[in-house]
Design an enzyme around this catalytic site. Structure first.
Site, PDB file in Angstrom:
ATOM      1  N   SER A 191     -26.225 -46.476  16.618  1.00 40.98           N
ATOM      2  CA  SER A 191     -27.084 -48.031  17.598  1.00 40.98           C
ATOM      3  C   SER A 191     -27.566 -47.487  18.275  1.00 40.98           C
ATOM      4  O   SER A 191     -28.886 -46.863  18.668  1.00 40.98           O
ATOM      5  CB  SER A 191     -26.130 -49.485  17.602  1.00 40.98           C
ATOM      6  N   GLU A 318     -26.964 -53.667   7.167  1.00 36.76           N
ATOM      7  CA  GLU A 318     -27.072 -53.768   8.305  1.00 36.76           C
ATOM      8  C   GLU A 318     -26.696 -55.384   9.251  1.00 36.76           C
ATOM      9  O   GLU A 318     -25.688 -55.514   9.321  1.00 36.76           O
ATOM     10  CB  GLU A 318     -27.937 -53.031   9.263  1.00 36.76           C
ATOM     11  N   HIS A 414     -23.282 -52.990   9.520  1.00 39.60           N
ATOM     12  CA  HIS A 414     -23.600 -52.438  11.212  1.00 39.60           C
ATOM     13  C   HIS A 414     -22.236 -51.769  11.610  1.00 39.60           C
ATOM     14  O   HIS A 414     -21.332 -52.977  11.449  1.00 39.60           O
ATOM     15  CB  HIS A 414     -24.512 -53.365  12.313  1.00 39.60           C
TER      16      HIS A 414
END
Length: 510
Positions: A191, A318, A414
């Site tokens: 990320s 995600e 995610h």
């Protein structure tokens, strides 16, 4: 003194001796070692400064994590920041207890957190499993939020990136004491950590500090100096100070954390930039032409990092994680979907393309699919393509692990991939990320992913073919079995063929 792992828990570094502790499974953990001076007082908003050497003769106790950088987040199992915590620039090392192993590959991990929060002390980021796989693992804390990425006139932008480079220099100077090879450093991140990795690939200051890079779920948003200045001015106004160096220096770190949170919370009704109407992340790396000369796609596409091997990954769904954590505002109409797409500086017709591509999906599912591809998936894949096109070696993977649960299918969202890749499925904060307790199929998948990372750090081969101008093999991480696919089979990518990505967010004021 013999400072190799396996003979002692004491190690000599350039700033003095440190003493760690033995962890289960033949690993020595050395935690909370400063790599730069506290970035406050005369050093606030400046590039990281050297650590003063210790001359009292006593080794530093390095058996616990250092304090986190200024932020308001309270993350499960991790320290929280308190005003007065200043020694926030520290590294952690996990070294295999193998005295005769020779110089081992080094894996340097950067935590995520929207450039606003997070720390290396989060339990699911523990480096012991990768150390047991034959690497020396390093992680670090770096400045986040306004202290790390807020624009301050007359001071360097991207101070968080400069901190990461200072930590990498610490690695080059010290890692051999822990059994690591300073010529085989792999920088990895997820990320915002992966966005940092992408930035480092194109930064002159980082050249020569890494041999390989791993980037999971790379966010594709970057600010121009004008956009960063606009965000800073709004935060200063909320804090009640001038948007000048003197004004911002007069506001305490805690005051700027609170003001930044307030600006992010009001984005839906009073955005600084159009994207903030649906995206609460107010800090991004700044393409300033100095610290960060160009956006990563441009830099990598020009061959800036062709001598660095690159491994990328993103999850297939995600944005469902952001929805589950309350970071996505649900659209109430197709018009609002189109408005959100335009706020991200994407062509409005993408919304229609996703309606055609997912005709039986709900509006929310289509919207989350579009956002996930827009914010992470497409950018991550393009980074690998650009790198390969410029003559670098790039490997592409996607995390597709799903399994049923009483509350519905566990999605590949995610951050779900991180505990698998780091071998931390049993960490107390991993349960939510992976959707429950791991089963044996999950553990087998984790072992495969840990092995891929370790082999890539060791010799640049994660176990499948690289991207070439003619083909893009994709490793699909899944249960019960993985597979190798061709990127050409992912029909969703056709929706993005004519869409530009990665150009810095412009100033809201022409």
């Amino acid at each position: 003194m013999d400072t190799r792992a396996g003979t002692s828990t004491e190690f000599r570094t350039t700033t003095g001796r440190v003493t760690g502790r033995r962890s289960p499974g033949g690993v020595i953990a050395v935690l909370g070692v400063p790599y730069a001076a506290p970035p406050f007082g005369p050093y606030r908003f400046r590039a990281p400064q050297p650590v003063p050497g210790r001359d009292d003769g006593a080794p530093r106790d390095a058996t616990s994590f250092g304090p986190v950088a200024p932020q308001s987040a309270e993350l499960p199992g991790a320290p929280v920041w308190r005003p007065g915590d200043e020694d926030v620039l520290t590294v952690n090392v996990w070294a295999p207890d193998l005295p005769d192993a020779g110089a081992l590959p080094v894996l340097f991990f950067l935590h995520g957190g929207a450039y606003t929060f997070g720390s290396s002390a989060q339990p699911h980021l523990d480096g012991a499993a990768l150390a047991r796989a034959g690497t020396v693992v390093v992680s670090c804390n770096y400045r986040v939020g306004f202290e790390g990425f807020g624009h301050v006139p007359g001071f360097p932008d991207n101070r968080g990136l400069l901190d990461q480079i200072a930590a990498l220099r610490w690695v080059r100077e010290n890692i051999s004491a822990f059994g690591g090879d300073p010529e085989r450093v792999t920088v990895a991140g997820h990320s915002a950590g992966a966005g940092s990795v992408a930035c480092l690939l194109g930064m002159d200051r980082a050249r020569g500090l890494m041999r390989r890079a791993v980037a999971h779920s790379v966010p594709g948003t970057f600010y121009s100096v004008g956009a960063a200045a606009a965000v800073s001015a709004r935060i200063a106004a909320v804090a009640g100070v001038g948007a000048t160096a003197d004004g911002l220096l007069s506001a305490s770190p805690a005051h700027l954390v609170a003001a930044s949170d307030a600006v992010a919370a009001r984005g839906a009704v009073d955005p600084v930039l159009p994207r903030h109407a649906g995206d609460p992340v107010v800090f991004q790396p700044v393409v300033d032409g100095d610290v960060l000369p160009a956006d990563p796609l441009t830099a990598v596409g020009s061959g800036a990092a062709r001598d660095v091997d690159l491994l990328v990954c993103h999850t297939l769904e995600e944005q469902w994680f952001m929805h589950a954590t309350g970071s996505v505002r649900e659209p109430r109409s197709e018009e609002e979907v189109g408005d959100a797409v335009e706020a991200l500086r994407l062509p409005r017709h993408l919304a229609a393309r996703y309606r055609e591509f997912m005709p039986d999906a709900s509006r929310l599912d289509r919207f989350l699919a579009l956002l996930g591809d827009a914010c992470f998936g497409e950018y991550t894949t393009r980074l690998a393509e650009r790198h390969a096109g410029a003559g670098g070696r790039a490997f592409l993977s996607r995390f597709a692990r799903r399994r049923p649960s009483p509350d519905g299918d566990v999605r590949p969202w995610h951050t779900a991939d991180v505990p698998f890749a780091l071998g931390t499925l049993d960490a107390p904060d991993a349960r939510f990320l992976i959707g429950g307790d791991p089963d044996e199929q999950d553990r087998a998948l984790s072992r495969r992913m840990v092995r891929a990372w370790a082999d890539f750090a060791d010799r640049g081969d994660p176990g499948w073919p690289p991207v070439t101008p003619d083909a893009a093999p994709v490793r699909m991480w899944a249960v019960p079995d993985d597979g190798l696919a061709d990127d050409a089979s992912f029909r969703v990518r056709r929706l993005w063929r004519d869409v530009d990505l990665g150009t810095p967010e412009p100033s809201p004021h022409p």
